[in-house]
Every structure is written in C-alpha cells, then in structure tokens.
Design a protein around this motif. Sequence first.
Motif, PDB file in Angstrom:
ATOM      1  N   ALA A   1       7.632 106.429   4.831  1.00  0.00           N
ATOM      2  CA  ALA A   1       7.609 107.615   5.694  1.00  0.00           C
ATOM      3  C   ALA A   1       6.422 107.593   6.646  1.00  0.00           C
ATOM      4  N   SER A   2       5.360 106.930   6.266  1.00  0.00           N
ATOM      5  CA  SER A   2       4.175 106.862   7.120  1.00  0.00           C
ATOM      6  C   SER A   2       4.073 105.514   7.830  1.00  0.00           C
ATOM      7  N   LEU A   3       5.207 104.847   8.045  1.00  0.00           N
ATOM      8  CA  LEU A   3       5.183 103.511   8.657  1.00  0.00           C
ATOM      9  C   LEU A   3       4.550 103.537  10.044  1.00  0.00           C
TER      10      LEU A   3
ATOM     11  N   GLN B   1      13.662  99.020  13.675  1.00  0.00           N
ATOM     12  CA  GLN B   1      13.518  98.880  12.229  1.00  0.00           C
ATOM     13  C   GLN B   1      12.630  99.975  11.666  1.00  0.00           C
ATOM     14  N   ALA B   2      11.583 100.336  12.385  1.00  0.00           N
ATOM     15  CA  ALA B   2      10.679 101.376  11.896  1.00  0.00           C
ATOM     16  C   ALA B   2      11.392 102.711  11.760  1.00  0.00           C
ATOM     17  N   VAL B   3      12.348 102.971  12.678  1.00  0.00           N
ATOM     18  CA  VAL B   3      13.093 104.233  12.582  1.00  0.00           C
ATOM     19  C   VAL B   3      13.876 104.284  11.281  1.00  0.00           C
ATOM     20  N   TYR B   4      14.583 103.196  10.975  1.00  0.00           N
ATOM     21  CA  TYR B   4      15.373 103.159   9.743  1.00  0.00           C
ATOM     22  C   TYR B   4      14.475 103.243   8.503  1.00  0.00           C
ATOM     23  N   ILE B   5      13.377 102.523   8.532  1.00  0.00           N
ATOM     24  CA  ILE B   5      12.472 102.543   7.373  1.00  0.00           C
ATOM     25  C   ILE B   5      11.874 103.936   7.176  1.00  0.00           C
TER      26      ILE B   5
END
Length: 419
Positions: free
Chosen positions: A140-142, A163-167
């Motif tokens: 959530a804090s990626l 990818q960051a959105v999905y993670i």
Amino acid sequence: MQLTTWLQLVPGRPFRRAGHRTALVAAGLPLHLAVVPLWLWLAGTMAARVWALTPLPVLVTLVVSPLLTAGQRRRYRALVGKDLPRPAAAGPGRNWKSAVRRLTTRALWRQVCYHAVAGPLLTVLDLAVLAVWAAALVAASLYVWIWALPPQWRVTDLGYTTQAVYITAGGLALLFLGPRLTGALVRLDTRAAEVLLGPSRTEKLARRVADLAESRAGVLDAADAERRRIERDLHDGAQQRLVSLAVNLGLARSTLGDLPEDARKVIDEAHREAKEAIAELNNLVRGLHPAVLEDRGLDAALSGVAARLPIPVRVAVDLPQRPSPTVEAVAYFVVSEALTNVVKHAQATRADVTVERIGETLLVVVADDGAGGADLAAAGGGTGLAGLAKRVASVDGTFSCRSPAGGPTVITVELPCAP
C-alpha cells in the motif's frame, strides 16, 4: 513510550482495535514457540534411543507450562484487557504428595496441550497474519518507496507506474482484509485459551451452582430480614395504635354514662372491631415472623403453636445449638402449617412434633393419627403440602409425606444446617 499507549494514539476505533489484536498476535509468537525446542529435544532423544533422557523434556514442559500460562494471561490482560478464567487450584502443600497431585491435575495437562499442541499450530497462523500485514503495508505504501529512489530512475524507467497501481490496489485490499483475519485468529486463540487454560466444563458448572446457591441464600436472608422488619413495624406501629384505640374506646364506654343508646352501641361496636383487628394483626405478625422464634428459638415458638391448637400436641425439640435464622424460620413455618392442616383436614385426635439435629441436618417430623390420604401432588385438596415442599426446597432441604388411607400421616423434613 509503551505499546499500549502508542496504540491508544492511533485514530479511529476500528484501527485501534486492529492494532491491539495485531499486538496480541505478535506477543503470542514467542509464547507459542517456547515449547517447540523441548519437543525437538524429545524427538532427538527418541531418535538417538537415549531412553534415559526421554522423560526430561516432558518434565521440563510440565514445569514451564504454568509459567507460560501466566505469560498468556498477562498478554491478554495487557493488550486486550481480558482476564482469562482460572481453573480450580490443586490445593496447598509443599511435600512430594502435593507436587504429584499438581502434576497429575487435568488443568495442568490441558495447559500442556495448549502450549505443546495448540501453540505451534497457532504459530503458523500468527506468522501468516503478520505476513499479510507486512505485505499489505509494503504494497500500500509502494509509491512512498518509489519516491525514495533517485529521481533519474523514476524518469528513465516509467514502466513501474502501471505495476505500482496494481500492487498498491492489492496492498489496500490486504489492509481491508487484515483486520478480519486478525480478528478471526484472535477469536480462535481466545477460544483455545479459555478451553485449555481455564476451568473445565465441570468446574464451570460447579462454580455456577455454587454462585447460584450463594445468591439464593442471599435472597432468602434478605426476604427473612424484610419479614422481620415488617413484623417489627406492625408490632411497634399499627398494633400499638390499635391497642391504644381499643383502650380509649373502652374508657369512653365506661366513663361516659350519659351517652344516648345509639352512641353507646356505636362505641361498643367500634371497641369490638378494634379488639378483633388486634387479634387478626397478632395472627398476621405471628405468621410473618414470631418474635418468640427470634428471641427464644424453635422450642418455645413451636410450644406456643401447639398450645393454641384444639388437639393435644407433643413437642420434642433437641437442638444443641440454634441453626441459622433462615433454616429456623423454614422449620417453624413447616411445623406451623403442617399442624394447621392436621386440625383442618386430618380429623386427628393428637399430633407429635419432633425436631432434632443429626450431624449437619435438621430433622423435623410431624405425625398425626388422622384419617390420612394427604396427597402431595393434589392441586386443589387444600393441604398446602406443595407449598411446604417448595419452602423446604428453597434451602436445599428434602420433604416427604407418607399418608396412607386410614392414617397415620407422617411428614419428614430434612434441612441442611452446616455452618
């Protein structure tokens, strides 16, 4: 700053509750893992066939289980404010017999089962839940982690955004799921702790019965005290006023000789009704709680009841010491009501009352030579035996009535009078 103080600063009640539960799970990890080295030690000795050392890990487990149980109780008390119920104590003593007795209690072996079996299984779930929280927080804090990287990396490698959105979305989903998983695990752990570290079902039932018996005894004592208060109020208040009224009416009838005949008749009628009211009030007070019972005990109270009956009644009371006021009142009312039934229904010519104490039991026997046929189950027979049985049962006593057709009738009551 202590952990509990920090958790109180977390905004929002759901988040604070999830924080407390997560702290409970984390604090349980070392306690759940404490017995694992002992079981590995046991497995190693058995694999090496060193049978002389095999009992040692078992004995060490028995010794450390109470310490681990104390740690579990402190964990629940400190983090979620819950006091785990305690099993019954094994009893005092420091000799070898008391030690053996403590080592063979079911409570200790239930504790061993919790620490040696349930604990390692709960450790797997603890690690899984903590892993979910760790993954959720990291995912959530990626973007925070990404912005901590060098700026030129973010500019040259823009493929990370999708990818960051999905993670991040996955991390938020795990944050939503984390409190529910933690709550389910805490409920499971709490249930296992209550069953294995607390009292058994038999002990709970025994405690419940003891609590109910104590509360019922308190209610009976309060009711008896209230009857005494009402008796005193009637005796010192209304009864004295009626006596004073009857005396004044009698004086008026004697001293006022020049009254008209109609007025004299009214005074005579009022005087007669006042005396009848005094007699009825005396009977009511005596039925509530006779003063002679409190002052002089069962022997004098029952002798007074017998003296007022139209048939001869032999009263034999053998009590080395007086029972409790509640038991004494029950015995008195049972005998009084039973003798009243003898006069009204039994067609008896005599009756016998025996009251004696045998051990910790007050034995009351009322017998008559009447026609018999009294039925405890009779609903409308007017005998009042069902009411007597209920009064006796209120103090854990036993009531029996033997009344064959043609008589005699024998009522036997046993009342506990242990100190």
